[in-house]
Design an enzyme around this catalytic site. Structure first.
Site, short mmCIF file in Angstrom:
data_model
loop_
_atom_site.label_atom_id
_atom_site.label_comp_id
_atom_site.label_asym_id
_atom_site.label_seq_id
_atom_site.Cartn_x
_atom_site.Cartn_y
_atom_site.Cartn_z
N GLU A 117 7.51 2.89 6.30
CA GLU A 117 8.63 1.95 6.10
C GLU A 117 8.29 0.54 6.57
O GLU A 117 9.10 -0.15 7.18
CB GLU A 117 9.91 2.47 6.75
CG GLU A 117 10.35 3.77 6.09
CD GLU A 117 11.81 4.14 6.29
OE1 GLU A 117 12.57 3.28 6.75
OE2 GLU A 117 12.15 5.28 5.98
C1 LIG Z 1 3.27 10.24 5.74
C2 LIG Z 1 3.71 9.07 4.92
C3 LIG Z 1 4.93 9.10 4.27
C4 LIG Z 1 5.31 8.02 3.45
N1 LIG Z 1 6.49 8.10 2.73
C5 LIG Z 1 6.77 7.13 1.82
C6 LIG Z 1 7.88 7.27 0.93
O1 LIG Z 1 8.66 8.22 1.01
N2 LIG Z 1 8.08 6.31 0.00
C7 LIG Z 1 7.26 5.22 -0.13
O2 LIG Z 1 7.48 4.40 -1.01
N3 LIG Z 1 6.20 5.06 0.71
C8 LIG Z 1 5.93 5.98 1.67
N4 LIG Z 1 4.85 5.84 2.50
C9 LIG Z 1 4.01 4.66 2.38
C10 LIG Z 1 4.10 3.68 3.55
O3 LIG Z 1 5.30 2.97 3.49
C11 LIG Z 1 2.85 2.80 3.47
O4 LIG Z 1 1.77 3.61 3.89
C12 LIG Z 1 2.94 1.55 4.30
O5 LIG Z 1 3.87 0.66 3.75
C13 LIG Z 1 1.57 0.84 4.43
O6 LIG Z 1 0.95 0.68 3.19
P1 LIG Z 1 -0.57 1.16 3.00
O7 LIG Z 1 -0.67 2.54 3.53
O8 LIG Z 1 -0.97 0.92 1.61
O9 LIG Z 1 -1.41 0.25 3.98
P2 LIG Z 1 -2.06 -1.18 3.66
O10 LIG Z 1 -1.09 -2.04 2.96
O11 LIG Z 1 -3.39 -0.98 3.06
O12 LIG Z 1 -2.24 -1.75 5.14
C14 LIG Z 1 -3.14 -1.15 6.07
C15 LIG Z 1 -3.02 -1.87 7.39
O13 LIG Z 1 -3.40 -3.23 7.24
C16 LIG Z 1 -2.67 -4.06 8.10
N5 LIG Z 1 -1.98 -5.08 7.29
C17 LIG Z 1 -1.56 -5.00 6.01
N6 LIG Z 1 -0.97 -6.15 5.62
C18 LIG Z 1 -1.04 -6.98 6.68
C19 LIG Z 1 -0.60 -8.31 6.93
N7 LIG Z 1 0.07 -9.03 6.01
N8 LIG Z 1 -0.82 -8.85 8.14
C20 LIG Z 1 -1.45 -8.16 9.10
N9 LIG Z 1 -1.88 -6.89 8.93
C21 LIG Z 1 -1.68 -6.31 7.74
C22 LIG Z 1 -1.67 -3.15 8.83
O14 LIG Z 1 -2.23 -2.80 10.08
C23 LIG Z 1 -1.60 -1.93 7.95
O15 LIG Z 1 -1.28 -0.76 8.68
C24 LIG Z 1 4.47 6.88 3.35
C25 LIG Z 1 3.27 6.85 4.05
C26 LIG Z 1 2.87 7.92 4.82
C27 LIG Z 1 1.54 7.84 5.53
#
Ligand SMILES: Cc1cc2nc3c(=O)[nH]c(=O)nc-3n(C[C@H](O)[C@H](O)[C@H](O)COP(=O)(O)OP(=O)(O)OC[C@H]3O[C@@H](n4cnc5c(N)ncnc54)[C@H](O)[C@@H]3O)c2cc1C
Length: 591
Positions: A418
């Site tokens: 989230e």
């Molecule tokens: C178990 C689980 C359940 C989930 N359930 C849902 C769901 O029900 N519905 C849904 O839509 N999504 C869901 N998600 C997705 C979740 O919301 C995303 O994983 C989250 O928003 C991060 O996106 P990403 O994993 O692509 O990480 P990325 O966007 O690749 O980011 C990786 C890391 O990079 C860093 N980062 C990224 N952008 C920035 C920035 N601008 N500035 C500084 N640091 C940054 C942060 O440390 C971040 O953790 C779920 C994820 C998991 C793991």
């Protein structure tokens, strides 16, 4: 391979993001709430004081629901089994449905319980304290799965979909995340092209979707063409898995924690969706998503509070009974340090959750800063707390016959799900700085128009002079709390000055200065937490009928929290002027 973004791409992407963010922010009122107020050096007291309470009638309904839930969980909820089997048994889901947990805040007319957010948070705290997988399953179904329908559905959509979802005869999911749209949620690539006969054809992929493969109704974000003005925008659609073209790529992705939840990868291949399934206005899907996540982040706070209480209980039980060096562990100062801060953080998280939920219940229009602050604060603090409880247990925590090993794995998702905490931290600072930034810009623009701009400059100078000498009032009733309230008030004023100086120093470049954003955001979060704690302890001292021993314990806990929080705020604000950011950037270059 050079993976660095070229300056042109970087600027283009940033400008596009700024435009989208401005569109979203412009659609919310600029009314000063508690969060935005802090960045102006002001305290919007009526958002925090008096400490919100449920009405007697709702309190007794909550008490009854909690009694039923507690009995059900004692008898049927087995978190170890859920973790081991990576599944929440259907009898648990059915039982929660019968207790009304899966439709608790929905209106009574559609079969819900009509609970307020504050009441619902109490229920989720109970579940979060026992089994994070189950609380996240409930969150995915209720807090975000059916939320868009509750908030943005037409009467017809609500009549058609809600009764089955609220009773949990059907389950819901919220599908935003994609391979290219994670933290950058606006980069949704799933397309929804109008067919010309009223339907849309969806193509794309979603990943990490909680309940994705077990849900009967999904809120799916997809990109639709903007009629007339060109370009595309994100729109929310109601999708059902029986639509031809809906494909489950992976039903249950194996994962670190909250293993009982079913996290899916999905694909949509030429999937036809009727226009009647559009949720909210066409092209306003990001607004829908952000509003829905406000609710999810609030209940995240409740789940974390529940887990924090469990950590504290496990840690104190162990520290009281385990003896080393001829003493109990709790007699050592370094263990006391962990226990005291765990108690202080738990007290604060509960107060922040209650107050944030009350902002929703009061029907205020814009609380996205507060829900983001609650989410970041409670998830970061919980992570430290689980680690502290783990450490106090020593080797015993490392084995799978104790709950802490599972709790550690389960807690890790909170800082990512989230909205990753880094992204939200930046969002908190930039949203808070927006108002003061616009004001300074209007003054700078006025300075270029020496005659017509004089009024603006004059008002600004007068406000500045007044601001230098005014600290905001924090209205506690208990005299015992006055010194602490004055300390908080001074620091709110200091944050207002620091926000201005940061804007003067970096100007537009503040968008890239994440290290300073983080300092301002954490100062604001600590101030939000401190004012929530003051409000709660003030109520407990002046109105509640707590037994004397318990009240004394709470006063000590709250006082310790306020002192710890003040220290952190000072560290963060001092860091704006004295830091090793240059060395950090140099060391990061080329990595
Ligand atoms: C178990 C689980 C359940 C989930 N359930 C849902 C769901 O029900 N519905 C849904 O839509 N999504 C869901 N998600 C997705 C979740 O919301 C995303 O994983 C989250 O928003 C991060 O996106 P990403 O994993 O692509 O990480 P990325 O966007 O690749 O980011 C990786 C890391 O990079 C860093 N980062 C990224 N952008 C920035 C920035 N601008 N500035 C500084 N640091 C940054 C942060 O440390 C971040 O953790 C779920 C994820 C998991 C793991």
């Amino acid at each position: 391979m050079n993976t660095k973004t070229s300056p042109t791409d970087f600027r283009q992407h940033r400008d596009q993001q700024m435009k989208q963010a401005e569109e979203l922010l412009a659609s919310v009122p600029e009314r000063l709430g508690i969060g935005k107020g802090l960045f102006w050096g002001k305290f919007v007291a009526d958002w925090i004081f008096p400490y919100p309470r449920l009405s007697d009638a709702e309190q007794s309904r909550v008490d009854q629901s909690l009694a039923e839930l507690t009995q059900f969980c004692d008898e049927h909820l087995d978190p170890e089994r859920i973790d081991r089997e990576a599944d929440i048994p259907s009898e648990v889901i059915d039982g929660l449905a019968q207790l009304g947990v899966l439709g608790m805040t929905a209106p009574i007319e559609v079969g819900g319980r009509g609970f307020s957010q504050m009441a619902y948070c109490r229920v989720l705290e109970e579940i979060g304290g026992r089994c994070s997988a189950t609380s996240i399953f409930v969150n995915a179904h209720h807090s975000i799965g059916i939320r868009a329908l509750l908030l943005f559905g037409t009467d017809e959509q609500k009549r058609r979909w809600l009764p089955d979802l609220v009773s949990a005869r059907k389950l819901a999911a919220f599908a935003l995340t994609e391979p290219e749209a994670g933290s950058d949620a606006s980069n949704v690539q799933t397309s929804a092209i109008p067919t010309g006969d009223g339907d849309f054809v969806l193509n794309g992929e979603k990943r990490y979707i909680t309940n994705g493969a077990i849900a009967d109704v999904l809120t799916v974000m997809a990109r639709t063409p903007n009629a007339g003005r060109g370009g595309t925008s994100v729109t929310a659609f109601l999708v059902t898995p029986d639509m031809p073209g809906f494909r489950v790529v992976e039903a249950r992705m194996p994962k670190v924690g909250i293993r009982g939840t079913a996290t899916a990868r999905l694909a949509f291949e030429n999937m036809r969706v009727p226009a009647a399934n559009i949720l909210g206005p066409l092209g306003k899907g990001l607004k829908v998503a952000l509003t829905v996540l406000d609710f999810g982040r609030t209940t995240f706070g409740a789940c974390c509070t529940g887990a924090a209480k469990t950590c504290l209980r496990l840690a104190t039980d162990h520290a009281r009974t385990r003896r080393q060096f001829g003493r109990t562990l709790g007699e050592f100062e370094l263990v006391q340090k962990k226990l005291a801060r765990m108690a202080a953080w738990t007290y604060a998280m509960e107060a922040m959750t209650t107050i944030t939920a009350s902002l929703i219940d009061r029907g205020l229009e814009d609380y996205m800063l507060e829900t983001a602050m609650l989410k970041v604060y409670s998830t970061e603090v919980l992570w430290t707390m689980v680690n502290d409880a783990f450490q106090i247990h020593g080797g015993a925590a490392y084995f799978t016959d104790r709950p802490l090993e599972r709790m550690l794995r389960d807690a890790r998702i909170n800082q990512i799900g989230e909205g990753a905490n880094e992204v939200l931290t930046s969002f908190i600072a930039l949203t808070g700085l927006r108002g003061p930034g616009l004001r300074l810009k209007s003054v700078a623009d006025a300075a270029k128009r020496p005659w017509s701009g004089l009024g603006i400059i004059g008002r600004f100078v007068a406000d500045q002079v007044a601001f230098r000498f005014e600290t905001p009032g924090v209205p506690v009733r208990s005299p015992l709390l006055r010194p602490a309230a004055d300390e908080v008030s001074r620091r709110i004023h200091r944050l207002g000055l620091a926000a201005q100086r940061t804007l003067f120093r970096h100007r537009e470049e503040v968008l890239e200065r994440q290290l300073d954003q983080e300092r301002l955001a954490w100062s604001a979060m600590e101030l939000f937490a401190s004012t929530c704690v003051l409000s709660r302890i003030d109520y407990e001292l002046t109105e509640s009928r707590l037994p004397r021993d318990e009240l004394e314990r709470r006063v000590k806990t709250a006082m310790y929290f306020l002192s710890m929080s003040a220290r952190r705020i000072d560290e963060e604000l001092n860091g704006l002027n004295s830091n090793d950011d240059e060395q950090l950037r140099a060391a990061a270059t080329g990595l």
